[in-house]
Design an enzyme around this catalytic site. Structure first.
Site, PDB file in Angstrom:
ATOM      1  N   GLY A   1     -17.945  18.810   2.020  1.00  0.00           N
ATOM      2  CA  GLY A   1     -16.786  17.885   1.787  1.00  0.00           C
ATOM      3  C   GLY A   1     -16.393  16.879   2.717  1.00  0.00           C
TER       4      GLY A   1
ATOM      5  CG  ASP B   1     -13.124  18.954   2.002  1.00  0.00           C
ATOM      6  OD1 ASP B   1     -12.455  19.674   2.807  1.00  0.00           O
ATOM      7  OD2 ASP B   1     -13.798  19.172   1.133  1.00  0.00           O
TER       8      ASP B   1
ATOM      9  CG  ASP C   1      -5.907  24.496  -0.949  1.00  0.00           C
ATOM     10  OD1 ASP C   1      -4.902  24.126  -1.371  1.00  0.00           O
ATOM     11  OD2 ASP C   1      -6.763  25.459  -1.638  1.00  0.00           O
TER      12      ASP C   1
ATOM     13  CE  LYS D   1      -4.926  20.503  -3.037  1.00  0.00           C
ATOM     14  NZ  LYS D   1      -5.640  21.478  -3.961  1.00  0.00           N
TER      15      LYS D   1
ATOM     16  CG  PHE E   1      -9.439  20.594  -7.903  1.00  0.00           C
ATOM     17  CD1 PHE E   1      -9.433  21.693  -7.040  1.00  0.00           C
ATOM     18  CD2 PHE E   1     -10.543  19.756  -8.182  1.00  0.00           C
ATOM     19  CE1 PHE E   1     -10.590  21.995  -6.385  1.00  0.00           C
ATOM     20  CE2 PHE E   1     -11.713  20.186  -7.560  1.00  0.00           C
ATOM     21  CZ  PHE E   1     -11.569  21.122  -6.670  1.00  0.00           C
ATOM     22  CB  VAL E   2      -7.625  15.532  -5.098  1.00  0.00           C
ATOM     23  CG1 VAL E   2      -6.203  15.398  -5.487  1.00  0.00           C
ATOM     24  CG2 VAL E   2      -7.949  16.391  -3.653  1.00  0.00           C
TER      25      VAL E   2
ATOM     26  CG  ASP F   1     -17.336  19.650  -4.970  1.00  0.00           C
ATOM     27  OD1 ASP F   1     -16.665  20.056  -3.793  1.00  0.00           O
ATOM     28  OD2 ASP F   1     -18.037  20.687  -5.119  1.00  0.00           O
TER      29      ASP F   1
ATOM     30  NE  ARG G   1     -20.471  17.696  -2.528  1.00  0.00           N
ATOM     31  CZ  ARG G   1     -19.624  18.487  -2.128  1.00  0.00           C
ATOM     32  NH1 ARG G   1     -18.405  18.116  -1.745  1.00  0.00           N
ATOM     33  NH2 ARG G   1     -19.800  19.735  -2.294  1.00  0.00           N
TER      34      ARG G   1
HETATM   35  P1  5GP Z   1      -8.591  26.405   2.218  1.00  0.00           P
HETATM   36  O1  5GP Z   1      -9.419  27.335   2.879  1.00  0.00           O
HETATM   37  O2  5GP Z   1      -7.905  25.599   3.195  1.00  0.00           O
HETATM   38  O3  5GP Z   1      -7.769  27.055   1.307  1.00  0.00           O
HETATM   39  O4  5GP Z   1      -9.676  25.481   1.446  1.00  0.00           O
HETATM   40  C1  5GP Z   1     -10.333  24.408   2.025  1.00  0.00           C
HETATM   41  C2  5GP Z   1     -11.635  24.271   1.249  1.00  0.00           C
HETATM   42  O5  5GP Z   1     -11.203  24.285  -0.256  1.00  0.00           O
HETATM   43  C3  5GP Z   1     -11.946  22.863   1.418  1.00  0.00           C
HETATM   44  O6  5GP Z   1     -12.794  22.508   2.260  1.00  0.00           O
HETATM   45  C4  5GP Z   1     -12.409  22.391  -0.048  1.00  0.00           C
HETATM   46  O7  5GP Z   1     -13.666  22.653  -0.147  1.00  0.00           O
HETATM   47  C5  5GP Z   1     -11.596  23.313  -0.925  1.00  0.00           C
HETATM   48  N1  5GP Z   1     -10.356  22.500  -1.836  1.00  0.00           N
HETATM   49  C6  5GP Z   1      -9.221  22.780  -1.614  1.00  0.00           C
HETATM   50  N2  5GP Z   1      -8.301  22.176  -2.278  1.00  0.00           N
HETATM   51  C7  5GP Z   1      -9.329  21.213  -2.927  1.00  0.00           C
HETATM   52  C8  5GP Z   1      -9.087  20.042  -3.832  1.00  0.00           C
HETATM   53  O8  5GP Z   1      -8.060  19.882  -4.399  1.00  0.00           O
HETATM   54  N3  5GP Z   1     -10.234  19.463  -4.196  1.00  0.00           N
HETATM   55  C9  5GP Z   1     -11.352  19.925  -3.634  1.00  0.00           C
HETATM   56  N4  5GP Z   1     -12.632  19.108  -4.122  1.00  0.00           N
HETATM   57  N5  5GP Z   1     -11.655  20.806  -2.984  1.00  0.00           N
HETATM   58  C10 5GP Z   1     -10.636  21.583  -2.596  1.00  0.00           C
HETATM   59 MG    MG Z   2     -14.948  22.222   1.884  1.00  0.00          MG
END
Ligand code: 5GP
Ligand code: MG
Length: 191
Positions: A45, A101, A104, A132, A153-154, A160, A166
């Site tokens: 990402g 990237d 979340d 987020k 979800f972006v 992706d 991507r």
């Molecule tokens: P976390 O561990 O912070 O919950 O998630 C991080 C990973 O979740 C990011 O590196 C990404 O791969 C994926 N992710 C979380 N939200 C999004 C989103 O809105 N769009 C996309 N494409 N991936 C996301």
């Molecule tokens: Mg990721």
């Protein structure tokens, strides 16, 4: 037929991305001062973000990629994460910048920091293109954040959906039907 036809709404244009990435690069370069740095991009990402970011950072640097997959129900390296890496450079005593990237829930970045901490770097800082806030589940905060985004979800600029989108040059939200399997696939596939 192009991927851009699937975008319902552009959240961040390529011009705003370019401008902010340049600004972030300046902030990060100032924070590291005259130190050299090992940049650790979390693939896939962060590949486009990292490529643009590092070319705006006039620091002496090495790049050491890692990739992470969520992994449940089996032996794990860090929490629910499986971390794949080829850490050919020794991180011990080195300043490190981890790049992802999107922040979340924050579990990915937290897990990666715990993992990399075992190599005893001198300092670890983190940069994410997007955050987020509404979904955060960990106490840590990323040091450098490009943009806050709403809880949607972006895709694009490296992010992706099922491996696609991507290469979109902007960050956007897909049309709702694009987040579902197409009718033909549903009919042919399993229930
Ligand atoms: P976390 O561990 O912070 O919950 O998630 C991080 C990973 O979740 C990011 O590196 C990404 O791969 C994926 N992710 C979380 N939200 C999004 C989103 O809105 N769009 C996309 N494409 N991936 C996301
Ligand atoms: Mg990721």
């Amino acid at each position: 037929m192009g991927t851009r036809d699937d975008v319902e709404r552009v959240l961040i244009s390529r011009e705003r991305l370019a401008e902010r990435v340049r600004g972030l690069a300046g902030e990060i370069a100032a924070a590291f001062g005259h130190d050299r740095v090992t940049v650790v991009p979390i693939l896939s990402g962060s590949m486009i973000f990292t490529a643009d970011l590092i070319r705006e950072m006039p620091l002496k640097m090495r790049i050491n990629i890692i990739s992470v997959s969520s992994y449940q129900g089996a032996t794990t390296v860090s929490g629910d994460l499986r971390i794949n890496h080829a850490l050919t450079d020794d991180l011990t005593g080195e300043p490190v910048l981890v790049v992802d990237d999107i922040f979340d829930t924050g579990k990915t970045l937290k897990g990666v920091l715990e993992y990399l901490g075992r190599f005893r770097p001198a300092v670890m800082r983190t940069a994410v293109l997007l955050q987020k806030k509404a979904r955060q589940q960990v106490a840590m905060e990323p040091d450098f954040v490009g943009f806050q985004v709403p809880d949607e979800f972006v895709v694009g600029y490296g992010l992706d959906y099922n491996g696609f989108y991507r290469n979109l040059p902007e960050i956007g939200v897909l049309r709702p039907e694009c987040y579902r399997p197409s009718p033909e696939k549903t009919a042919a596939g399993k229930a």
